[in-house]
Write an enzyme that holds these catalytic residues in place. Structure first.
Site, PDB file in Angstrom:
ATOM      1  N   SER A   1      42.218  38.477  46.581  1.00 29.93           N
ATOM      2  CA  SER A   1      42.791  37.429  45.754  1.00 29.93           C
ATOM      3  C   SER A   1      43.744  38.030  44.724  1.00 29.93           C
ATOM      4  CB  SER A   1      41.665  36.606  45.112  1.00 29.93           C
ATOM      5  OG  SER A   1      42.154  35.465  44.476  1.00 29.93           O
TER       6      SER A   1
ATOM      7  N   HIS B   1      38.538  31.436  51.152  1.00 31.88           N
ATOM      8  CA  HIS B   1      39.110  32.428  50.249  1.00 31.88           C
ATOM      9  C   HIS B   1      38.214  33.652  50.070  1.00 31.88           C
ATOM     10  CE1 HIS B   1      41.891  33.639  47.084  1.00 31.88           C
ATOM     11  NE2 HIS B   1      40.865  33.860  46.288  1.00 31.88           N
TER      12      HIS B   1
ATOM     13  N   ASP C   1      59.085  36.357  27.218  1.00 30.38           N
ATOM     14  CA  ASP C   1      59.587  37.719  27.360  1.00 30.38           C
ATOM     15  C   ASP C   1      58.670  38.588  28.225  1.00 30.38           C
ATOM     16  OD1 ASP C   1      57.504  37.701  25.580  1.00 30.38           O
ATOM     17  OD2 ASP C   1      58.448  39.041  24.112  1.00 30.38           O
TER      18      ASP C   1
END
Length: 419
Positions: free
Chosen positions: A140, A395, A342
């Protein structure tokens, strides 16, 4: 100290690393990792396999035996189970350790993304094995870290295995959540088709919470929207069953049961992994602000006052930092991180396109958390990636497959299977 368990010898390691790798003479933190090896092969010069746990904010597995994927890996490798910085025993970030002003805490947390984890891994690799490259297994979010590793230090890698973790290289948080909500809706539909009575159970609990103040064992108020976050589990192999069993024992007479309230607290409290909530959207931030993408994109049908009550997925919302005790100390910092614009780039598209490190990736077609379309786009954009697309596993396939998923990826890397 080395501990012997069935089929595995475990040795603890603690490394001192800079909090900010751009300032190696500044504050340091500790990073913990546990070495695992077949006891019979302890003296052999085996190749290293670094395990990169999912998350963000998840500690590495605590094995009790050489079973599952670990048992398969130990046939050929010495495995390093890394507690990524801020997790487990690696100078943990918790509600009790959060300190400083909101701005200071936000600045500190900015050093806990994949770029810093990769820098830690490179220091550890050199200390353990000199300059010899090692292999990685990224589950993952561990796959996201793998792509950052390939972007920043591919010379440290001999081969990479990725399970459910090929991130969209240029996908924003908005891109991710606009794709995620329909998949969560699909998982909810499948869940209610399997357990039709659970839709009524969720509605009944939600109605009760609207009329009564219900406290969890830690004193948090259980709200409808916190109830909905139980759906985070629905993308796992046993998620539907887990949620069903929790809802099945929700009531004691006309009151919500103590067992139910305890389960909700543990499943939704983030006590052991606040980084998951604090940094979740920032793992998609490269340059621009995320601006609470999951909250902004919340479809009407998932709202707490909608009906029927729908479970949500892994999304993180600003209200959590008011309503969940373990997250309240991070509220101001989370707001700052959500508006930060940023963020440094996590991936280098040109370097990834020219990649020569072998990468074998399992892409789960029905993955609720990591979009298959974005994963395949990344697979086409990164050199030397071979994929195995499957709906046989959810998953958590690498964890529940008994070693089959890792074995398949190792075979693909070795040319036994085509992509």
């Amino acid at each position: 100290m080395t501990v012997l368990l069935p089929g595995v010898a475990l040795t603890d390691h603690v490394f001192t690393v800079p909090l900010d790798h751009a300032d190696p003479g500044g504050e340091t933190i500790e990073v913990f990792a546990r070495e695992a090896v077949d006891p019979v092969r302890r003296g052999e010069d085996l190749p290293w396999l670094l395990f990169l746990q999912g998350g963000p904010g998840g500690k590495s597995p605590r094995p009790a035996a050489a079973d599952g994927w670990l048992g398969h890996a130990l046939k050929t490798h010495r495995v390093l189970l890394l507690d990524q910085r801020g997790t487990g025993r690696s100078t943990p970030v918790t509600a009790k350790t959060a300190r400083g002003t909101d701005a200071e805490l936000a600045a500190r947390l900015g050093h806990f993304r994949a770029d810093s984890i990769v820098a830690d891994a490179e220091l550890i690799r050199r200390e353990l094995s000199g300059d010899r490259p090692w292999e990685t297994l990224g589950q993952s979010y561990g796959g996201f870290i793998t792509l950052t590793y390939l972007s920043r230090a591919p010379e440290g890698l001999a081969a990479c295995y990725v399970t459910g973790g090929l991130a969209g290289l240029d996908a924003t948080a908005d891109d991710v959540y606009s794709r995620t909500y329909p998949r969560v809706r699909d998982k909810a539909n499948r869940y209610f088709a399997r357990y039709p009575q659970d839709s009524e159970r969720l509605d009944a609990i939600a109605a009760h919470l609207r009329l009564h103040e219900v406290l969890l064992p830690d004193g948090d108020v259980l709200t409808v929207r916190r109830l909905q976050t139980l759906g985070m589990c629905l993308g796992m192999s046993d998620g539907a069953e887990y949620l069903h069993w929790v809802l099945e024992e929700a009531w004691t007479g006309d009151r919500l049961s103590d067992l139910f309230l305890y389960e909700v607290m543990m499943a939704t409290g983030f006590v052991g992994n606040p980084l998951y909530a604090v940094l979740h959207e920032s793992i998609y931030a490269q340059g621009g602000a995320t601006g609470w993408a999951a909250h902004r994109l919340l479809p009407e049908e998932f709202r707490e006052d909608a009906g029927p009550t729908l479970p949500t997925g892994e999304m993180i919302y600003p209200w959590m930092f008011d309503e969940i005790a373990a997250l309240r100390p991070f509220k101001g910092a989370a707001e700052i991180l959500a508006t930060a614009s940023d963020w440094p780039a996590l991936y280098d598209p040109a370097r990834l396109a020219a990649n020569r490190v072998p990468v074998a990736a399992a892409v789960y077609y029905d993955d609720m958390y990591v979009d298959e379309g974005l994963s395949m786009r990344t697979a086409r954009a990164v050199g030397n990636v071979r994929t195995w697309v499957t709906n046989e596993w959810q998953h958590d396939g690498v964890r529940v497959s008994g070693g089959a998923v890792l074995a398949r990826l190792m075979d693909i890397s070795n040319g036994v299977h085509g992509s």
